[in-house]
Design an enzyme around this catalytic site. Structure first.
Site, PDB file in Angstrom:
ATOM      1  N   HIS A 224      15.988  19.003  20.072  1.00 54.07           N
ATOM      2  CA  HIS A 224      15.492  18.850  21.434  1.00 54.07           C
ATOM      3  C   HIS A 224      14.516  17.678  21.498  1.00 54.07           C
ATOM      4  O   HIS A 224      14.074  17.176  20.461  1.00 54.07           O
ATOM      5  CB  HIS A 224      14.823  20.132  21.939  1.00 54.07           C
TER       6      HIS A 224
HETATM    7  C1  T46 Z   1       9.000  21.189  18.522  1.00 53.30           C
HETATM    8  C2  T46 Z   1       9.307  21.582  17.119  1.00 53.30           C
HETATM    9  C3  T46 Z   1       8.606  20.729  16.105  1.00 53.30           C
HETATM   10  C4  T46 Z   1       7.062  29.894  22.527  1.00 53.30           C
HETATM   11  O1  T46 Z   1       7.202  30.972  23.123  1.00 53.30           O
HETATM   12  N1  T46 Z   1       5.855  29.273  22.451  1.00 53.30           N
HETATM   13  C5  T46 Z   1       5.658  28.112  21.806  1.00 53.30           C
HETATM   14  O2  T46 Z   1       4.527  27.586  21.765  1.00 53.30           O
HETATM   15  C6  T46 Z   1       6.792  27.502  21.171  1.00 53.30           C
HETATM   16  C7  T46 Z   1       6.636  26.204  20.418  1.00 53.30           C
HETATM   17  C8  T46 Z   1       8.000  28.126  21.240  1.00 53.30           C
HETATM   18  N2  T46 Z   1       8.133  29.306  21.911  1.00 53.30           N
HETATM   19  C9  T46 Z   1       9.442  29.969  21.915  1.00 53.30           C
HETATM   20  C10 T46 Z   1      10.581  29.167  22.525  1.00 53.30           C
HETATM   21  C11 T46 Z   1      11.792  29.702  21.812  1.00 53.30           C
HETATM   22  O3  T46 Z   1      12.247  30.874  22.473  1.00 53.30           O
HETATM   23  O4  T46 Z   1       9.838  30.204  20.571  1.00 53.30           O
HETATM   24  C12 T46 Z   1      11.251  30.128  20.439  1.00 53.30           C
HETATM   25  C13 T46 Z   1      11.633  29.151  19.337  1.00 53.30           C
HETATM   26  O5  T46 Z   1      11.337  27.826  19.788  1.00 53.30           O
HETATM   27  P1  T46 Z   1      12.278  26.564  19.437  1.00 53.30           P
HETATM   28  O6  T46 Z   1      13.664  27.033  19.321  1.00 53.30           O
HETATM   29  O7  T46 Z   1      11.974  25.498  20.424  1.00 53.30           O
HETATM   30  O8  T46 Z   1      11.726  26.199  17.979  1.00 53.30           O
HETATM   31  P2  T46 Z   1      11.978  24.873  17.154  1.00 53.30           P
HETATM   32  O9  T46 Z   1      11.516  25.165  15.798  1.00 53.30           O
HETATM   33  O10 T46 Z   1      13.358  24.381  17.322  1.00 53.30           O
HETATM   34  O11 T46 Z   1      10.991  23.782  17.851  1.00 53.30           O
HETATM   35  C14 T46 Z   1       9.575  23.908  17.781  1.00 53.30           C
HETATM   36  C15 T46 Z   1       8.945  23.614  19.139  1.00 53.30           C
HETATM   37  O12 T46 Z   1       9.521  24.489  20.138  1.00 53.30           O
HETATM   38  C16 T46 Z   1       9.153  22.181  19.589  1.00 53.30           C
HETATM   39  O13 T46 Z   1       8.275  21.896  20.669  1.00 53.30           O
HETATM   40  O14 T46 Z   1       8.793  20.009  18.787  1.00 53.30           O
HETATM   41  O15 T46 Z   1       9.049  22.972  16.843  1.00 53.30           O
END
Ligand code: T46
Length: 309
Positions: A224
């Site tokens: 993303h």
């Molecule tokens: C990024 C990379 C480096 C929350 O509820 N609160 C939060 O502060 C964050 C970061 C995520 N979430 C939820 C959103 C999704 O339902 O946690 C779940 C997993 O998030 P995501 O799939 O976006 O995780 P990554 O590891 O792909 O990405 C994360 C960050 O979301 C993103 O901003 O830059 O780490």
């Protein structure tokens, strides 16, 4: 595209450019009389250089592994933290991004792994193709080339000298993102304490901290970009590879020590690969969590960038 060690099967393709006058016309060494066994010898001498070797020669290869050219750091001077750069690509690879990729990645290795501060190279003034390539990528002409470097080109006139300076180049390679040193306070026999301060070490106000744990080896997260969010990523334990993509090019940074941080600006597509199990990814973000700030489809990301132009 990738950089990899030279392997014996590259020899015929290496010989192909050596015997092509369009490629060798402006090179300082004559290659026309080289044979297949010269190429095989060069490859075996360069495949795995010793830790203190003063050269690094790597193959620029396609995703499928096909040899596209050689990129080198030569006369690496660790004491004075500089080296020379050289590149040659097959005609087939010209104009397809292989040169820029190979150059970017090997110079990044020079700065990150060899601790160099300056990398120099020169081109013949009549080599207009090379001059326009370096101009296009906004390299500056070198101001103070060490005499030890110039000595390797003694007798050759009409040279333009270029320089990659660590700070500028890393930013250029990382699409405006930046590697920072996280402040580290060693305590005799009791380990180290690391810290960062908002608006001093990190160029934004930190509004949120999150961290990612328990990720199995080789699992990839991310995929993303953020519309506006800026973040500092660091890995206090383990090794996590961060792949950055600006919509047309890709590069990577290994968060391989606790004192290394990566600032990711907005509008950069990122993936994170857990190369060591148990690694912990910590993030300090410039804003509160807001799902509307995410772009989670690569084609939507590219369209968003197009709309911004
Ligand atoms: C990024 C990379 C480096 C929350 O509820 N609160 C939060 O502060 C964050 C970061 C995520 N979430 C939820 C959103 C999704 O339902 O946690 C779940 C997993 O998030 P995501 O799939 O976006 O995780 P990554 O590891 O792909 O990405 C994360 C960050 O979301 C993103 O901003 O830059 O780490």
């Amino acid at each position: 595209m990738k950089l990899r060690a030279l392997v014996e099967k590259d020899a015929p393709l290496m010989l192909e450019w050596m015997h092509d006058k369009n490629v060798t016309r402006y090179l300082s060494k004559p290659f026309g009389s080289n044979t297949l066994s010269d190429c095989i010898n060069f490859i075996s001498e360069n495949a795995s250089p010793s830790a203190d070797a003063d050269f690094l020669n790597l193959a620029i290869a396609s995703d499928e592994g096909e040899y596209m050219g050689t990129v080198s750091l030569k006369n690496i001077d660790r004491l004075n933290a500089y080296a020379e750069f050289a590149i040659v690509v097959r005609p087939k690879a010209m104009g397809k991004g292989f040169s820029w990729y190979g150059m970017r990645e090997i110079i990044k290795i020079g700065f990150e792994k060899y601790g160099l501060k300056h990398i120099y190279w020169c081109v013949d003034v009549p080599n207009l193709r090379a001059v326009s390539f370096y101009n296009k990528h906004k390299f500056s002409l070198a101001k103070n080339v060490p005499s030890a470097v110039k000595d390797h080109y003694r007798g050759q006139d009409d040279l333009l000298w270029y320089e990659a300076d660590e700070k500028d180049f890393i930013e250029k390679c990382l699409f405006g993102c930046r590697i920072i040193s996280i402040r580290t306070v060693p305590t005799e026999g009791k380990g180290c304490l690391h810290y960062v301060e908002s608006l001093k070490d990190v160029p934004f106000d930190i509004k949120r901290i999150y961290y990612i744990t328990d990720v199995p080896k080789n699992v990839e997260r991310g995929s993303h970009a953020h519309r506006t969010l800026k973040q500092l990523l660091f890995c206090p334990y383990g090794n996590i590879r961060i792949i950055l993509n600006n919509g047309s090019e890709e590069t990577s940074v290994d968060l391989d020590k606790p004192g290394k941080g990566l600032i990711i600006t907005s509008l950069i597509w990122r993936n994170m690969i857990w190369t060591v199990p148990g690694s912990v990814l910590c993030v300090a973000a410039s804003d509160y969590y807001d799902e509307k700030d995410y772009i989670r489809s690569y084609s939507a990301f590219r369209n968003y960038l197009k709309g911004k132009q």
